[in-house]
Design a protein around this motif. Sequence first.
Motif, PDB file in Angstrom:
ATOM      1  N   VAL A 141       0.854  -1.197   0.000  1.00 59.07           N
ATOM      2  CA  VAL A 141       0.000   0.000   0.000  1.00 59.07           C
ATOM      3  C   VAL A 141       0.885   1.240   0.000  1.00 59.07           C
ATOM      4  CG1 VAL A 141      -1.702   1.336   1.297  1.00 59.07           C
ATOM      5  CG2 VAL A 141      -1.901  -1.150   1.168  1.00 59.07           C
ATOM      6  N   VAL A 184      -3.456   6.017   0.808  1.00 56.47           N
ATOM      7  CA  VAL A 184      -4.809   5.838   1.329  1.00 56.47           C
ATOM      8  C   VAL A 184      -5.462   7.217   1.304  1.00 56.47           C
ATOM      9  CG1 VAL A 184      -6.222   5.190   3.317  1.00 56.47           C
ATOM     10  CG2 VAL A 184      -4.142   3.898   2.809  1.00 56.47           C
ATOM     11  N   VAL A 211      -7.606   2.940  -1.754  1.00 53.83           N
ATOM     12  CA  VAL A 211      -6.259   2.442  -1.498  1.00 53.83           C
ATOM     13  C   VAL A 211      -5.538   2.296  -2.836  1.00 53.83           C
ATOM     14  CG1 VAL A 211      -4.917   0.526  -0.545  1.00 53.83           C
ATOM     15  CG2 VAL A 211      -7.071   1.195   0.532  1.00 53.83           C
TER      16      VAL A 211
END
Length: 74
Positions: free
Chosen positions: A17, A20, A60
């Motif tokens: 990731v 966000v 995300v």
Amino acid sequence: MSAGDISLAASTAGSDVIEVVYHSRTHGNVDATVSSGHFALWFPGDELINASSHGVDVEVTYRDGSTNTSRLAL
């Protein structure tokens, strides 16, 4: 909203990731800080007041450039 109210979300994120984003009704896109497998976002107001019972959607972005909408249970 009273003076001093703040909305805050923080949790773990996978190592893939890289971003966000919360799409706030009041503040537009709120970019979280993402580092070392964790994320945190905050902004003024009580917009996340019911997030513990209803969850909240965030977008995300992964290292490969793909994106997904995930529901956070706070």
